[in-house]
Design an enzyme around this catalytic site. Structure first.
Site, PDB file in Angstrom:
ATOM      1  N   ALA A   1       0.807  -1.220   0.000  1.00 56.99           N
ATOM      2  CA  ALA A   1       0.000   0.000   0.000  1.00 56.99           C
ATOM      3  C   ALA A   1       0.838   1.268   0.000  1.00 56.99           C
ATOM      4  O   ALA A   1       0.349   2.349  -0.311  1.00 56.99           O
ATOM      5  CB  ALA A   1      -0.936   0.003   1.208  1.00 56.99           C
TER       6      ALA A   1
ATOM      7  N   ARG B   1      10.774   6.933  -2.990  1.00 60.02           N
ATOM      8  CA  ARG B   1      12.140   7.041  -3.521  1.00 60.02           C
ATOM      9  C   ARG B   1      12.275   6.544  -4.960  1.00 60.02           C
ATOM     10  O   ARG B   1      13.297   6.747  -5.600  1.00 60.02           O
ATOM     11  CB  ARG B   1      13.120   6.305  -2.606  1.00 60.02           C
ATOM     12  CG  ARG B   1      13.490   7.130  -1.385  1.00 60.02           C
ATOM     13  CD  ARG B   1      14.214   6.309  -0.345  1.00 60.02           C
ATOM     14  NE  ARG B   1      13.306   5.390   0.347  1.00 60.02           N
ATOM     15  CZ  ARG B   1      13.680   4.510   1.272  1.00 60.02           C
ATOM     16  NH1 ARG B   1      14.945   4.410   1.600  1.00 60.02           N
ATOM     17  NH2 ARG B   1      12.794   3.728   1.849  1.00 60.02           N
TER      18      ARG B   1
ATOM     19  N   LYS C   1       5.170   1.402  -7.207  1.00 60.37           N
ATOM     20  CA  LYS C   1       6.466   0.719  -7.137  1.00 60.37           C
ATOM     21  C   LYS C   1       6.382  -0.759  -7.529  1.00 60.37           C
ATOM     22  O   LYS C   1       7.194  -1.237  -8.318  1.00 60.37           O
ATOM     23  CB  LYS C   1       7.018   0.840  -5.713  1.00 60.37           C
ATOM     24  CG  LYS C   1       8.460   0.385  -5.598  1.00 60.37           C
ATOM     25  CD  LYS C   1       8.793  -0.144  -4.236  1.00 60.37           C
ATOM     26  CE  LYS C   1       9.256   0.955  -3.310  1.00 60.37           C
ATOM     27  NZ  LYS C   1       9.744   0.410  -2.025  1.00 60.37           N
TER      28      LYS C   1
ATOM     29  N   GLY D   1      14.902  -0.826  10.312  1.00 59.96           N
ATOM     30  CA  GLY D   1      14.723  -1.184  11.715  1.00 59.96           C
ATOM     31  C   GLY D   1      15.873  -2.099  12.130  1.00 59.96           C
ATOM     32  O   GLY D   1      16.267  -2.978  11.385  1.00 59.96           O
TER      33      GLY D   1
ATOM     34  N   ASN E   1      14.029  -0.023  -3.016  1.00 65.22           N
ATOM     35  CA  ASN E   1      13.544   1.306  -2.644  1.00 65.22           C
ATOM     36  C   ASN E   1      13.674   2.342  -3.752  1.00 65.22           C
ATOM     37  O   ASN E   1      12.887   3.263  -3.832  1.00 65.22           O
ATOM     38  CB  ASN E   1      14.285   1.816  -1.393  1.00 65.22           C
ATOM     39  CG  ASN E   1      13.779   1.116  -0.148  1.00 65.22           C
ATOM     40  OD1 ASN E   1      12.585   0.813  -0.052  1.00 65.22           O
ATOM     41  ND2 ASN E   1      14.663   0.829   0.777  1.00 65.22           N
TER      42      ASN E   1
ATOM     43  N   ARG F   1       7.287  -9.584 -37.861  1.00 67.36           N
ATOM     44  CA  ARG F   1       6.345  -8.828 -37.046  1.00 67.36           C
ATOM     45  C   ARG F   1       5.195  -9.734 -36.592  1.00 67.36           C
ATOM     46  O   ARG F   1       5.071 -10.862 -37.056  1.00 67.36           O
ATOM     47  CB  ARG F   1       5.867  -7.615 -37.837  1.00 67.36           C
ATOM     48  CG  ARG F   1       7.005  -6.590 -38.031  1.00 67.36           C
ATOM     49  CD  ARG F   1       6.628  -5.520 -39.022  1.00 67.36           C
ATOM     50  NE  ARG F   1       5.360  -4.913 -38.691  1.00 67.36           N
ATOM     51  CZ  ARG F   1       4.585  -4.281 -39.581  1.00 67.36           C
ATOM     52  NH1 ARG F   1       4.963  -4.176 -40.832  1.00 67.36           N
ATOM     53  NH2 ARG F   1       3.436  -3.762 -39.200  1.00 67.36           N
TER      54      ARG F   1
ATOM     55  N   LYS G   1       4.915  -9.744 -42.009  1.00 68.21           N
ATOM     56  CA  LYS G   1       3.895  -9.365 -41.019  1.00 68.21           C
ATOM     57  C   LYS G   1       2.610 -10.128 -41.282  1.00 68.21           C
ATOM     58  O   LYS G   1       2.140 -10.177 -42.411  1.00 68.21           O
ATOM     59  CB  LYS G   1       3.614  -7.861 -41.112  1.00 68.21           C
ATOM     60  CG  LYS G   1       2.669  -7.375 -40.029  1.00 68.21           C
ATOM     61  CD  LYS G   1       1.744  -6.268 -40.499  1.00 68.21           C
ATOM     62  CE  LYS G   1       0.697  -6.795 -41.438  1.00 68.21           C
ATOM     63  NZ  LYS G   1      -0.254  -5.787 -41.885  1.00 68.21           N
TER      64      LYS G   1
ATOM     65  N   ASN H   1      -0.076  -4.302 -49.722  1.00 68.19           N
ATOM     66  CA  ASN H   1      -1.245  -4.822 -49.008  1.00 68.19           C
ATOM     67  C   ASN H   1      -2.184  -3.725 -48.532  1.00 68.19           C
ATOM     68  O   ASN H   1      -3.263  -3.996 -48.052  1.00 68.19           O
ATOM     69  CB  ASN H   1      -0.806  -5.677 -47.816  1.00 68.19           C
ATOM     70  CG  ASN H   1       0.082  -4.915 -46.848  1.00 68.19           C
ATOM     71  OD1 ASN H   1       0.838  -4.049 -47.254  1.00 68.19           O
ATOM     72  ND2 ASN H   1      -0.015  -5.238 -45.583  1.00 68.19           N
TER      73      ASN H   1
ATOM     74  N   ALA I   1      10.834 -10.361 -63.628  1.00 71.64           N
ATOM     75  CA  ALA I   1      11.420  -9.295 -62.822  1.00 71.64           C
ATOM     76  C   ALA I   1      10.664  -7.994 -63.051  1.00 71.64           C
ATOM     77  O   ALA I   1      10.298  -7.678 -64.185  1.00 71.64           O
ATOM     78  CB  ALA I   1      12.883  -9.116 -63.169  1.00 71.64           C
TER      79      ALA I   1
HETATM   80  C1  UD1 Z   1       9.636  -1.263   7.542  1.00 70.15           C
HETATM   81  C2  UD1 Z   1       9.925  -1.808   8.923  1.00 70.15           C
HETATM   82  C3  UD1 Z   1      11.445  -1.785   9.174  1.00 70.15           C
HETATM   83  C4  UD1 Z   1      12.163  -2.550   8.099  1.00 70.15           C
HETATM   84  C5  UD1 Z   1      11.774  -2.026   6.718  1.00 70.15           C
HETATM   85  C6  UD1 Z   1      12.349  -2.894   5.642  1.00 70.15           C
HETATM   86  C7  UD1 Z   1       7.961  -1.157  10.182  1.00 70.15           C
HETATM   87  C8  UD1 Z   1       7.407  -0.229  11.185  1.00 70.15           C
HETATM   88  N1  UD1 Z   1       9.243  -1.016   9.894  1.00 70.15           N
HETATM   89  O1  UD1 Z   1      10.072   0.066   7.492  1.00 70.15           O
HETATM   90  O2  UD1 Z   1      11.732  -2.359  10.449  1.00 70.15           O
HETATM   91  O3  UD1 Z   1      13.560  -2.462   8.280  1.00 70.15           O
HETATM   92  O4  UD1 Z   1      10.337  -2.044   6.581  1.00 70.15           O
HETATM   93  O5  UD1 Z   1      12.120  -2.310   4.401  1.00 70.15           O
HETATM   94  O6  UD1 Z   1       7.257  -2.023   9.690  1.00 70.15           O
HETATM   95  N2  UD1 Z   1       3.100  -0.526   3.804  1.00 70.15           N
HETATM   96  C9  UD1 Z   1       1.717  -0.665   3.731  1.00 70.15           C
HETATM   97  N3  UD1 Z   1       0.941   0.184   4.461  1.00 70.15           N
HETATM   98  C10 UD1 Z   1       1.438   1.131   5.257  1.00 70.15           C
HETATM   99  C11 UD1 Z   1       2.855   1.273   5.329  1.00 70.15           C
HETATM  100  C12 UD1 Z   1       3.644   0.422   4.598  1.00 70.15           C
HETATM  101  O7  UD1 Z   1       1.219  -1.523   3.018  1.00 70.15           O
HETATM  102  O8  UD1 Z   1       0.649   1.848   5.885  1.00 70.15           O
HETATM  103  C13 UD1 Z   1       3.929  -1.436   3.038  1.00 70.15           C
HETATM  104  C14 UD1 Z   1       4.799  -0.751   2.010  1.00 70.15           C
HETATM  105  O9  UD1 Z   1       4.140  -0.698   0.747  1.00 70.15           O
HETATM  106  C15 UD1 Z   1       6.012  -1.657   1.971  1.00 70.15           C
HETATM  107  C16 UD1 Z   1       6.087  -2.245   3.362  1.00 70.15           C
HETATM  108  O10 UD1 Z   1       4.804  -2.068   3.922  1.00 70.15           O
HETATM  109  O11 UD1 Z   1       5.836  -2.719   1.049  1.00 70.15           O
HETATM  110  C17 UD1 Z   1       7.151  -1.570   4.223  1.00 70.15           C
HETATM  111  O12 UD1 Z   1       6.881  -0.194   4.281  1.00 70.15           O
HETATM  112  P1  UD1 Z   1       8.047   0.883   4.160  1.00 70.15           P
HETATM  113  O13 UD1 Z   1       7.470   2.219   4.387  1.00 70.15           O
HETATM  114  O14 UD1 Z   1       8.840   0.615   2.957  1.00 70.15           O
HETATM  115  O15 UD1 Z   1       9.003   0.458   5.352  1.00 70.15           O
HETATM  116  P2  UD1 Z   1       9.243   1.200   6.705  1.00 70.15           P
HETATM  117  O16 UD1 Z   1       7.943   1.446   7.398  1.00 70.15           O
HETATM  118  O17 UD1 Z   1      10.128   2.326   6.458  1.00 70.15           O
END
Ligand code: UD1
Ligand code: CA
Length: 477
Positions: free
Chosen positions: A15, A20, A27, A144, A231, A336, A354, A389, A426
């Site tokens: 979601a 980035r 993405k 994290g 990312n 094609r 084609k 054609n 020809a």
């Molecule tokens: C999260 C982790 C972090 C980890 C990192 C790895 C948490 C709080 N932290 O960081 O420990 O090192 O991923 O990439 O979970 N997403 C949703 N809904 C939301 C927020 C995020 O579906 O409300 C999805 C994003 O699309 C993504 C994934 O969750 O696929 C991770 O979200 P992202 O914002 O990339 O990671 P962080 O929260 O920064």
């Protein structure tokens, strides 16, 4: 217990915005080895034997849902209030008999199925409330961090924003992929409080479990680059390279020669038969199927096509076409969409085809265009022959019978049929159907007997010979 019989479930978090990437495309829809990023995730999940995944969508939800189609259940997270909130929403789509839930990210397309199995197996074996996938990173910033206890289990996952200098120095990071005890997950999500930013962190569950005496178990990935999510577009290109290498190695292990993997691009969906040989600078895309003993390249580009056994495609482009066995194509030919080439054909330099079929043994050696045509067997298409054609508004068909000899520079003004065994001189411009076995010449092309009749015989001489053909039909072997 029925819970033991239920396959593990999977929730894919997709979601987030993916800021980035700096893209207007969600993405998880960026292509990688010819397929959307999220397709690779769904492939690995399917291989790991989990039940139909639940994909949590938000940013670009319409497009993501359309791309996922029937491969997964989709649920929307509006607004995006963090990973714990996303998992809570995903869980609502799962039945209560699910005992284990794998949670992963739609932007981690390189994670292999074995990794998912390892997490699920570890959860089952240890009974841990959650198994974390971790990786060691030379530069862990942004992720994290994993704070371990003396026994190796996890004390907490501390997000970068909340980390002090000591925690920031930890090089073991949370990948974002987990195997959960589903019952524990359902109960515990309600205990996660909002962070300072207002987001609900899934990672808070680790500290909650540890405080209850149920610490998280850890699987440290052997290959960090395969485990972590993408990312930005630099990471996207690096992932592409890894995936290509992995695909090439799979084919090589299956008995395909790839002369130079570093200049060869093979999409994930391509099938290649044993002892086929892929020469350098070759691109095989989409759902192409290359039969055994085929030789593709150097410099070939094949998309969504079938190439038959022993066929050679050299420095040519083949799109949405089907080529039979023992055919030679190129250099510099372009097939094609909708071209069907019979066995033993020869398609040579600067030949364009084609939406046409060529029967067995037909030859089209030099710079010519065959479009919307049905060409029979053993036809010789002389250099420079062209199907006209398109009349400016509509496309028309050309039919060329078996064993026809088209002289160099024959123009076939469609719709037109050239009967079996006929010959064109020809430079003929064929505007009317040619009967089987006849020879036509001229502009517009006429049967050669007609020309004979119009030619007055010189005084007292016997009836004239037919006007000689301007040249014999091209028959370059
Ligand atoms: C999260 C982790 C972090 C980890 C990192 C790895 C948490 C709080 N932290 O960081 O420990 O090192 O991923 O990439 O979970 N997403 C949703 N809904 C939301 C927020 C995020 O579906 O409300 C999805 C994003 O699309 C993504 C994934 O969750 O696929 C991770 O979200 P992202 O914002 O990339 O990671 P962080 O929260 O920064
Ligand atoms: Ca975030």
């Amino acid at each position: 217990m029925s819970s033991q019989l239920t396959a593990p479930a999977a929730i894919v978090l997709a979601a987030g915005q993916g800021t980035r990437m700096r893209s207007r495309i969600p993405k998880v829809l960026h292509p990688l080895a010819g397929r959307a990023m999220i397709d690779h995730v769904l492939d690995s999940l399917a291989m790991a034997g989990v039940g139909r995944p639940v994909v949590v969508t938000g940013h670009g939800a319409d497009a993501v849902e359309a791309a996922v189609g029937s491969r997964a259940t989709t649920v929307r997270q509006e607004p995006q209030r963090g990973t714990a909130d996303a998992v809570r929403i995903g869980l609502e789509s799962l039945t209560n008999d699910v005992a284990t839930v794998l949670v992963t990210m739609g932007d981690a397309p390189l994670q292999p199925a074995e990794l998912y199995r390892e997490l699920l197996d570890r959860q089952r074996a240890t009974g841990a409330p959650v198994v974390l996938l971790t990786a060691r990173m030379p530069d862990p910033s942004g992720y994290g961090r994993i704070v371990r206890r003396a026994d190796g289990s996890a004390e907490a996952v501390v997000e970068e924003a909340d980390a002090d200098a000591a925690v920031r120095a930890i090089d073991e990071i949370n990948v974002g992929t987990y195997a959960f005890d589903a019952g524990w997950l359902r109960v515990s999500l309600g205990r996660v409080a909002a962070s300072a930013s207002g987001e609900y962190y899934l990672t808070d569950l680790v500290a909650l479990g540890a405080a209850d005496g149920r610490p998280a178990a850890i699987v440290e990935s052997a290959d960090a680059e395969d485990a972590i999510g993408i990312n930005d577009r630099v990471a996207l290109a690096a992932a592409e390279e890894r995936l290509r290498r992995r695909i090439a190695e799979r084919h090589m292990r299956d008995g395909v020669t790839i002369v130079d993997p570093s200049t060869t691009r093979i999409d994930a969906g391509v099938e290649i038969g044993q002892d086929a040989r892929i020469e350098p600078w070759t691109i095989l895309e989409g759902d192409s199927v290359i039969a055994q003993d085929a030789v593709i390249g150097p410099n070939a580009h094949v998309r969504d096509s079938r190439i038959g056994p022993r066929t050679r495609v050299w420095a040519s482009v083949v799109e949405e076409s089907s080529v039979a066995e023992d055919v030679q194509i190129g250099p510099y030919a372009h097939l094609r969409p909708g071209s069907q080439i019979g066995p033993r054909c020869r398609i040579g330099n600067f030949a364009e085809i084609k939406r046409s079929s060529l029967g067995a043994g037909t030859q089209q050696h030099h710079f010519s265009y065959i479009g919307d045509a049905q060409v029979g067997e053993n036809v010789n298409i002389g250099a420079g022959s062209v199907t006209a054609n398109f009349d400016g508004t509509a496309k028309h068909r050309t039919v060329v019978g078996d064993d026809v000899k088209l002289g160099v520079d024959t123009m076939m003004v469609a719709p037109v049929t050239i009967g079996e065994g006929a010959t064109t001189g020809a430079g003929s411009v064929v505007t009317r159907d040619v009967a089987p076995g006849k020879t036509v010449v001229g502009v517009p092309a006429r049967p050669i007997e007609l020309r004979r009749r119009h030619k007055p015989a010189p005084d007292g001489a016997p009836a004239a010979e037919a006007t000689p053909l301007p040249s014999a039909p091209d028959r370059n072997p």
